[in-house]
Design a protein around this motif. Structure first.
Motif, short mmCIF file in Angstrom:
data_model
loop_
_atom_site.label_atom_id
_atom_site.label_comp_id
_atom_site.label_asym_id
_atom_site.label_seq_id
_atom_site.Cartn_x
_atom_site.Cartn_y
_atom_site.Cartn_z
N THR A 42 -45.54 8.29 26.74
CA THR A 42 -44.96 8.81 27.97
C THR A 42 -44.45 7.68 28.86
O THR A 42 -43.32 7.67 29.31
N ASN A 60 -35.59 8.23 24.89
CA ASN A 60 -36.54 9.08 24.17
C ASN A 60 -37.94 8.50 24.32
O ASN A 60 -38.15 7.52 25.05
N LEU A 61 -38.90 9.11 23.62
CA LEU A 61 -40.30 8.75 23.81
C LEU A 61 -40.73 7.52 23.02
O LEU A 61 -41.89 7.12 23.10
N GLN A 97 -44.86 8.13 19.84
CA GLN A 97 -44.31 8.64 21.10
C GLN A 97 -45.24 8.31 22.26
O GLN A 97 -46.45 8.53 22.16
N ASN A 103 -40.41 6.23 32.60
CA ASN A 103 -40.93 7.52 32.14
C ASN A 103 -39.76 8.27 31.51
O ASN A 103 -38.69 8.39 32.13
N GLN A 104 -39.95 8.75 30.29
CA GLN A 104 -38.86 9.42 29.60
C GLN A 104 -38.36 10.62 30.38
O GLN A 104 -39.16 11.43 30.85
#
Lengths: 111, 115
Positions: free
Chosen positions: B30, B72-73, B28, B50-51
């Motif tokens: 950012t 999503n991340l 994950q 940026n998620q």
């Protein structure tokens, strides 16, 4: 342009010689990094120097940073044919949260 | 470290069509960054994704031409819309996850040729 300038644009040396490439940038930075790119594909991180550092070493790599002149240099010692690639400096600024790449140096090491 | 899978690795497209490039990260993150590298040139930042929020585009790049999704991340897509030969470039996705702002990890790139 946002990009930093690198020189030389291209460099051709014999195996075993040292290769030096220079990078100049325009804005204040948190750190400066050097990357290598083979055959126009993904870049690989080589070394990082922070804004409060003046010199870093990693194996055959030596990088210097002069924040007063907004410039950096990358030295590759005892070059090998496998070092043939394009080398890019990149600056990071926390103010903008961006990585800005220099124009790059194409290095060719002749066996 | 991070492993980034980017696809397609290359494509040849007709003028006026669109291509979507996918970028999958094994952890994950950012921020994801999309770059363009025109032949023989350096990397130019297209946008930062940026998620959970709209991507931030750099000067000279607009959302209608380069829409980005970040559902999503671990995943992002970049679409090159209504392509012209001037869009022929390598497109690269990248992330920075190690001690934030210490280094970028790159996908292997997408070589796009527009006829």
């Amino acid at each position: 342009s946002q990009q930093g300038e690198e020189d030389p644009q291209a460099l051709s040396i014999q195996e075993g010689e040292n290769a030096t490439m220079n990078c100049s940038y325009k804005t204040s930075i948190n750190n400066l990094q050097w990357y290598r790119q083979n055959s126009g594909r993904g870049l690989v991180h080589l070394i990082l120097i922070r804004s409060n550092e003046r010199e870093k070493h990693s194996g055959r790599l030596r990088v210097t940073l002069d924040t007063s002149k907004k410039s950096s240099s990358l030295l590759i010692t005892a070059s090998r044919a496998a070092d043939t690639a394009s080398y890019f400096c990149a600056t990071f600024s926390s103010g903008t949260y961006k990585y800005i790449f220099g124009t790059g140096t194409r290095l060719k090491v002749l066996a | 470290s991070a492993v980034i899978s980017q696809k397609p690795s290359r494509d040849i497209c007709q003028r006026g069509t669109s291509l979507t490039i996918q970028c999958q990260v094994d952890s994950q993150v950012t921020m994801m960054f999309w770059y363009r590298q025109q032949p023989g040139q350096s990397l130019t930042l297209i946008a930062t994704a940026n998620q959970g929020s709209e991507a931030t585009y750099e000067s000279g790049f607009v959302i209608d031409k380069f829409p980005i999704s970040r559902p999503n991340l671990t995943f992002s897509t970049l679409t090159v819309s209504n392509m012209s030969p001037e869009d022929s470039s390598i497109y690269l996705c990248s992330v920075d996850i190690q001690a934030p702002n210490e280094k970028l990890f790159f996908g292997s790139g997408t070589q796009l040729s527009v006829l």
